[in-house]
Design an enzyme around this catalytic site. Structure first.
Site, mmCIF file in Angstrom:
data_model
loop_
_atom_site.group_PDB
_atom_site.id
_atom_site.type_symbol
_atom_site.label_atom_id
_atom_site.label_comp_id
_atom_site.label_asym_id
_atom_site.label_seq_id
_atom_site.Cartn_x
_atom_site.Cartn_y
_atom_site.Cartn_z
ATOM 1 C CB ALA A 65 1.709 -30.818 -57.067
ATOM 2 N N GLY A 109 3.524 -25.966 -55.656
ATOM 3 C CA GLY A 109 4.331 -26.257 -56.842
ATOM 4 C C GLY A 109 4.271 -25.139 -57.871
ATOM 5 C CD GLU A 112 7.766 -26.356 -54.499
ATOM 6 O OE1 GLU A 112 6.785 -26.979 -54.940
ATOM 7 O OE2 GLU A 112 8.553 -26.833 -53.670
ATOM 8 C CD GLU A 132 4.022 -26.628 -51.102
ATOM 9 O OE1 GLU A 132 3.931 -25.625 -50.359
ATOM 10 O OE2 GLU A 132 4.626 -26.619 -52.190
HETATM 11 N N1 CAA Z 1 -4.797 -29.603 -57.298
HETATM 12 C C1 CAA Z 1 -5.920 -30.055 -57.888
HETATM 13 N N2 CAA Z 1 -7.005 -29.285 -58.113
HETATM 14 C C2 CAA Z 1 -6.939 -27.988 -57.711
HETATM 15 C C3 CAA Z 1 -5.794 -27.453 -57.088
HETATM 16 C C4 CAA Z 1 -4.673 -28.314 -56.888
HETATM 17 N N3 CAA Z 1 -3.519 -27.907 -56.365
HETATM 18 N N4 CAA Z 1 -6.041 -26.172 -56.806
HETATM 19 C C5 CAA Z 1 -7.275 -25.903 -57.235
HETATM 20 N N5 CAA Z 1 -7.824 -26.992 -57.789
HETATM 21 C C6 CAA Z 1 -9.170 -27.151 -58.367
HETATM 22 C C7 CAA Z 1 -10.231 -27.245 -57.295
HETATM 23 O O1 CAA Z 1 -10.312 -28.558 -56.780
HETATM 24 C C8 CAA Z 1 -11.467 -26.825 -58.059
HETATM 25 O O2 CAA Z 1 -11.886 -27.901 -58.849
HETATM 26 P P1 CAA Z 1 -13.503 -28.241 -58.933
HETATM 27 O O3 CAA Z 1 -14.095 -27.006 -59.566
HETATM 28 O O4 CAA Z 1 -13.535 -29.445 -59.824
HETATM 29 O O5 CAA Z 1 -13.966 -28.458 -57.540
HETATM 30 C C9 CAA Z 1 -10.931 -25.760 -59.003
HETATM 31 O O6 CAA Z 1 -9.507 -25.977 -59.085
HETATM 32 C C10 CAA Z 1 -11.138 -24.360 -58.492
HETATM 33 O O7 CAA Z 1 -10.617 -24.270 -57.186
HETATM 34 P P2 CAA Z 1 -11.464 -23.704 -55.936
HETATM 35 O O8 CAA Z 1 -12.906 -23.991 -56.117
HETATM 36 O O9 CAA Z 1 -10.809 -24.195 -54.686
HETATM 37 O O10 CAA Z 1 -11.216 -22.134 -56.139
HETATM 38 P P3 CAA Z 1 -11.135 -21.009 -55.019
HETATM 39 O O11 CAA Z 1 -11.059 -19.708 -55.769
HETATM 40 O O12 CAA Z 1 -12.183 -21.183 -53.992
HETATM 41 O O13 CAA Z 1 -9.720 -21.259 -54.281
HETATM 42 C C11 CAA Z 1 -7.357 -21.707 -54.189
HETATM 43 C C12 CAA Z 1 -8.516 -21.111 -55.011
HETATM 44 C C13 CAA Z 1 -7.110 -20.850 -52.936
HETATM 45 C C14 CAA Z 1 -6.113 -21.650 -55.069
HETATM 46 C C15 CAA Z 1 -7.696 -23.155 -53.761
HETATM 47 O O14 CAA Z 1 -8.111 -23.868 -54.914
HETATM 48 C C16 CAA Z 1 -6.550 -23.910 -53.148
HETATM 49 O O15 CAA Z 1 -6.249 -23.693 -51.980
HETATM 50 N N6 CAA Z 1 -5.896 -24.797 -53.932
HETATM 51 C C17 CAA Z 1 -4.873 -25.679 -53.414
HETATM 52 C C18 CAA Z 1 -3.562 -24.928 -53.179
HETATM 53 C C19 CAA Z 1 -2.526 -25.864 -52.617
HETATM 54 O O16 CAA Z 1 -2.674 -26.439 -51.554
HETATM 55 N N7 CAA Z 1 -1.405 -26.041 -53.374
HETATM 56 C C20 CAA Z 1 -0.321 -26.907 -52.951
HETATM 57 C C21 CAA Z 1 -0.499 -28.283 -53.532
HETATM 58 S S1 CAA Z 1 0.707 -29.448 -52.937
HETATM 59 C C22 CAA Z 1 2.096 -29.132 -53.881
HETATM 60 O O17 CAA Z 1 2.139 -28.244 -54.699
HETATM 61 C C23 CAA Z 1 3.272 -30.051 -53.649
HETATM 62 C C24 CAA Z 1 4.563 -29.577 -54.210
HETATM 63 O O18 CAA Z 1 5.220 -28.732 -53.634
HETATM 64 C C25 CAA Z 1 5.124 -30.189 -55.399
#
Ligand code: CAA
Length: 258
Positions: A65, A109, A112, A132
């Protein structure tokens, strides 16, 4: 159909939906999920479509998400207005088969959403996880419920509590995905599988999907009774007459439009 955050395409009897926010690794926001619901509803209702493929980019199916969108939400925003996951379950109402074709990250998400597909084909670069907890929330779209039903309690607890990601090989070993293919073959493999399904009688494919999903909602005895009724009702379909007579006449069945 024109969308901001999706690319849709129809190839023969297969609809392909691609999540398309590549800069944000397909982080799932309300607009994208509204669009996804709309596209799924339209393809499900289209008699020319027999199967749907849902995919992302080579780098990410979806990284979860959208954290940027929800970071400052309050409890009232999420509860009263049902923000974030209010529109995520459209995919569960789709009656035709949906294949998830996953390359790159399927996290939070994203994992999911993938688990809401009927089955998953993964690229060898796919990574699955429910991280998460690292951003201070529980999963919000079925991760704590579908993951243990799919891969068992121990593995599910491990992924949910440690936030570790698993690769495609492990995902296949534990039954989260049905096949793993080289990344460059992912779409071809998924579209071929979808075309195979779309060439089957759609009405019967829908019954099978319905029956399998019933297995997760009811007792074994009730589920087997439900299956028996569907089996019996299949004898009222032209597909059964065509399929069985084609076999006996040693010819290929013609299921078009059935
Ligand atoms: N939401 C918003 N933006 C996201 C995102 C997310 N879930 N995941 C990645 N992005 C964005 C980053 O902010 C970044 O944007 P900018 O270039 O503008 O800074 C871009 O995508 C690229 O990401 P990274 O620079 O972080 O890329 P990376 O290769 O270094 O890492 C990754 C990749 C491991 C997937 C890392 O981006 C990450 O950990 N993302 C978050 C994963 C996460 O925590 N997901 C769970 C979200 S909560 C949820 O989903 C709730 C639910 O159950 C409904």
């Amino acid at each position: 159909m024109q969308y901001e955050d999706l690319i849709v395409d129809v190839q023969g009897k297969v609809a392909l939906i691609r999540l398309n926010r590549p800069k944000a690794l397909n982080a799932l926001n309300d607009r994208m999920m509204d669009e996804l619901g709309d596209a799924l509803r339209k393809f499900d209702a289209d008699p020319a479509i027999g199967c749907i493929v849902l995919t992302g980019s080579e780098r990410a199916f979806a990284a979860g998400a959208d954290i940027a969108a929800m970071a400052d939400y309050t409890y009232v925003d999420t509860y009263r207005d049902n923000y974030i996951t209010r529109n995520w379950e459209h995919i569960l109402r789709v009656r035709k088969p949906v294949i998830g074709a996953v390359a790159g990250y399927a996290l939070g998400g994203g994992c999911e959403l993938a688990m809401m597909c009927d089955f998953l084909i993964a690229a060898d670069n796919a990574k699955f996880g429910q991280p998460e907890i690292k951003v201070g929330v529980t999963p919000g779209a079925g991760g704590t419920q579908r993951l243990p039903r799919t891969i068992g309690k121990s593995k599910a607890m491990d992924l949910l509590l440690t936030a570790r990601t698993i690769d495609a090989a492990e995902a296949e070993r534990i039954g989260l995905v049905s096949r793993v293919v080289p990344a460059e073959m992912l779409l071809e493999e998924a579209m071929t599988a979808a075309a195979t399904i779309a060439d089957m009688p759609t009405s019967v494919a829908m019954m099978i999907k319905d029956a399998v999903n019933r297995a997760f909602e009811t007792t074994l005895t009730e589920g087997v009774n439900y299956e028996r009724r569907l089996f019996q009702s299949a004898f009222g379909t032209p597909a059964q007459k065509e399929g069985m007579h084609a076999f006996l006449e040693k010819r290929l069945p013609k299921f078009d439009g059935l």
